[in-house]
Design a protein around this motif. Structure first.
Motif, PDB file in Angstrom:
ATOM      1  N   ILE A 190       0.824  -1.213   0.000  1.00  0.00           N
ATOM      2  CA  ILE A 190       0.000   0.000   0.000  1.00  0.00           C
ATOM      3  C   ILE A 190       0.854   1.257   0.000  1.00  0.00           C
ATOM      4  N   GLU A 191       1.914   1.282   0.800  1.00  0.00           N
ATOM      5  CA  GLU A 191       2.673   2.510   1.043  1.00  0.00           C
ATOM      6  C   GLU A 191       3.110   3.233  -0.235  1.00  0.00           C
ATOM      7  N   PRO A 192       3.848   2.582  -1.151  1.00  0.00           N
ATOM      8  CA  PRO A 192       4.291   3.329  -2.338  1.00  0.00           C
ATOM      9  C   PRO A 192       3.140   3.757  -3.241  1.00  0.00           C
ATOM     10  N   ILE A 193       2.068   2.955  -3.279  1.00  0.00           N
ATOM     11  CA  ILE A 193       0.904   3.318  -4.096  1.00  0.00           C
ATOM     12  C   ILE A 193       0.202   4.525  -3.491  1.00  0.00           C
ATOM     13  N   ALA A 194       0.036   4.523  -2.177  1.00  0.00           N
ATOM     14  CA  ALA A 194      -0.620   5.640  -1.499  1.00  0.00           C
ATOM     15  C   ALA A 194       0.151   6.934  -1.713  1.00  0.00           C
ATOM     16  N   VAL A 195       1.463   6.852  -1.662  1.00  0.00           N
ATOM     17  CA  VAL A 195       2.287   8.043  -1.903  1.00  0.00           C
ATOM     18  C   VAL A 195       2.128   8.510  -3.347  1.00  0.00           C
ATOM     19  N   ALA A 196       2.128   7.560  -4.280  1.00  0.00           N
ATOM     20  CA  ALA A 196       2.011   7.907  -5.703  1.00  0.00           C
ATOM     21  C   ALA A 196       0.691   8.602  -6.014  1.00  0.00           C
ATOM     22  N   PHE A 197      -0.369   8.236  -5.291  1.00  0.00           N
ATOM     23  CA  PHE A 197      -1.690   8.811  -5.534  1.00  0.00           C
ATOM     24  C   PHE A 197      -2.070   9.875  -4.514  1.00  0.00           C
ATOM     25  N   ASN A 198      -1.089  10.375  -3.780  1.00  0.00           N
ATOM     26  CA  ASN A 198      -1.268  11.509  -2.864  1.00  0.00           C
ATOM     27  C   ASN A 198      -2.264  11.229  -1.752  1.00  0.00           C
ATOM     28  N   MET A 199      -2.348   9.968  -1.336  1.00  0.00           N
ATOM     29  CA  MET A 199      -3.151   9.679  -0.155  1.00  0.00           C
ATOM     30  C   MET A 199      -2.439  10.182   1.092  1.00  0.00           C
ATOM     31  N   TRP A 200      -1.128   9.958   1.137  1.00  0.00           N
ATOM     32  CA  TRP A 200      -0.275  10.555   2.165  1.00  0.00           C
ATOM     33  C   TRP A 200       1.137  10.687   1.625  1.00  0.00           C
ATOM     34  N   THR A 201       1.944  11.473   2.313  1.00  0.00           N
ATOM     35  CA  THR A 201       3.310  11.770   1.874  1.00  0.00           C
ATOM     36  C   THR A 201       4.250  11.695   3.057  1.00  0.00           C
ATOM     37  N   TRP A 202       5.389  11.051   2.857  1.00  0.00           N
ATOM     38  CA  TRP A 202       6.418  10.982   3.881  1.00  0.00           C
ATOM     39  C   TRP A 202       7.370  12.158   3.747  1.00  0.00           C
ATOM     40  N   THR A 203       7.832  12.673   4.890  1.00  0.00           N
ATOM     41  CA  THR A 203       8.765  13.801   4.862  1.00  0.00           C
ATOM     42  C   THR A 203      10.071  13.400   4.194  1.00  0.00           C
ATOM     43  N   GLN A 204      10.579  12.216   4.545  1.00  0.00           N
ATOM     44  CA  GLN A 204      11.801  11.723   3.917  1.00  0.00           C
ATOM     45  C   GLN A 204      11.465  10.991   2.619  1.00  0.00           C
ATOM     46  N   GLU A 205      12.461  10.764   1.797  1.00  0.00           N
ATOM     47  CA  GLU A 205      12.226  10.159   0.490  1.00  0.00           C
ATOM     48  C   GLU A 205      11.802   8.706   0.615  1.00  0.00           C
ATOM     49  N   ASP A 206      12.473   7.953   1.488  1.00  0.00           N
ATOM     50  CA  ASP A 206      12.164   6.537   1.660  1.00  0.00           C
ATOM     51  C   ASP A 206      11.177   6.347   2.812  1.00  0.00           C
ATOM     52  N   ILE A 207      10.352   5.314   2.705  1.00  0.00           N
ATOM     53  CA  ILE A 207       9.422   4.983   3.778  1.00  0.00           C
ATOM     54  C   ILE A 207      10.237   4.430   4.942  1.00  0.00           C
ATOM     55  N   PRO A 208      10.131   5.020   6.123  1.00  0.00           N
ATOM     56  CA  PRO A 208      10.983   4.587   7.235  1.00  0.00           C
ATOM     57  C   PRO A 208      10.617   3.197   7.751  1.00  0.00           C
ATOM     58  N   MET A 209      11.628   2.467   8.206  1.00  0.00           N
ATOM     59  CA  MET A 209      11.400   1.142   8.764  1.00  0.00           C
ATOM     60  C   MET A 209      10.515   1.211  10.008  1.00  0.00           C
ATOM     61  N   SER A 210      10.566   2.359  10.717  1.00  0.00           N
ATOM     62  CA  SER A 210       9.730   2.522  11.908  1.00  0.00           C
ATOM     63  C   SER A 210       8.252   2.363  11.579  1.00  0.00           C
TER      64      SER A 210
ATOM     65  N   SER B  17      -1.007  -5.603  -7.675  1.00  0.00           N
ATOM     66  CA  SER B  17      -0.995  -5.366  -9.116  1.00  0.00           C
ATOM     67  C   SER B  17      -0.496  -3.964  -9.454  1.00  0.00           C
ATOM     68  N   LEU B  18      -0.961  -2.965  -8.699  1.00  0.00           N
ATOM     69  CA  LEU B  18      -0.482  -1.609  -8.922  1.00  0.00           C
ATOM     70  C   LEU B  18       1.002  -1.508  -8.630  1.00  0.00           C
ATOM     71  N   TYR B  19       1.454  -2.195  -7.584  1.00  0.00           N
ATOM     72  CA  TYR B  19       2.890  -2.180  -7.231  1.00  0.00           C
ATOM     73  C   TYR B  19       3.721  -2.750  -8.362  1.00  0.00           C
ATOM     74  N   ILE B  20       3.249  -3.830  -8.985  1.00  0.00           N
ATOM     75  CA  ILE B  20       4.024  -4.493 -10.038  1.00  0.00           C
ATOM     76  C   ILE B  20       3.957  -3.752 -11.362  1.00  0.00           C
ATOM     77  N   PHE B  21       2.739  -3.341 -11.749  1.00  0.00           N
ATOM     78  CA  PHE B  21       2.545  -2.830 -13.101  1.00  0.00           C
ATOM     79  C   PHE B  21       2.517  -1.303 -13.208  1.00  0.00           C
TER      80      PHE B  21
END
Length: 197
Positions: free
Chosen positions: A130-150, A191-195
């Motif tokens: 979900i995380e990278p898809i949500a960021v791509a579609f502006n559901m939420w945004t992380w301050t840092q570039e990578d999603i933190p392990m925390s 599917s969104l993550y892959i394609f």
């Protein structure tokens, strides 16, 4: 619903359909609730706890960066309180109920503790999609570039806690419709993550 969404995004490149996410989330939850019975006060109370605790911890996360990391929500998920969409608690309910029922179906003889651990792991596996898809579609945004392990550590701990609450207070069933909603969530974001990305 998920098949239509996937086809619109992957085949027709219609990203505007993401605006329907709140309606889709509520419809999926309504479908799950139809097959979640038998209903009793303890079951209702377990879902209410998960909703309120999930929403509360997300508010804390947005305001302080703890425990997930620093992030903020975009406009996609609808009305907010303290910068946090009211629907995010619904998402926690949907994920926890789905993962617990799925874990029970694939490991019916496991103990409640084992089901809790498996459910939490299934929840984090879904969140990783979900995380990278949500960021791509502006559901939420992380301050840092990578999603933190925390974020994933916090997700696992909270999912385990919520799963334990649901198992203790909720019913002991696992209905195939409830499981299918979780599987479709996995297929949709997988599917969104892959394609797409």
């Amino acid at each position: 619903m998920y098949a239509v969404g996937l086809s619109q995004i992957l085949i027709f490149s219609n990203e505007d359909i993401i605006a329907l996410t709140p309606m889709q989330l509520l419809l999926a939850t309504a479908i799950v609730f139809l097959y979640l019975g038998p209903w009793h006060p303890r079951l209702f109370f377990s879902l209410l706890i998960i909703y309120l605790a999930g929403l509360g911890i997300e508010i804390l996360g947005v305001q302080t960066g703890f425990p997930f990391g620093n992030y903020h929500y975009g406009p996609v998920l609808g009305p907010k309180i303290a910068g946090t969409p009211l629907l995010i608690g619904v998402n926690w309910v949907l994920v926890i109920v789905g993962t617990v029922h799925f874990a029970r179906a694939i490991a019916p003889r496991w103990s409640s503790l084992a089901i809790t651990l498996l459910s939490a792991t299934l929840a984090v596996a879904l969140d990783m999609l979900i995380e990278p898809i949500a960021v791509a579609f502006n559901m939420w945004t992380w301050t840092q570039e990578d999603i933190p392990m925390s974020n994933f550590v916090a997700w696992w701990i909270l999912a385990a806690l919520f799963s334990a609450i649901y198992q203790f207070l909720g019913n002991k069933s696992y209905h195939w419709v409830v499981i299918c909603v979780y599987i479709w969530l996995f297929i949709f974001f997988g599917s969104l993550y892959i394609f797409y990305l």
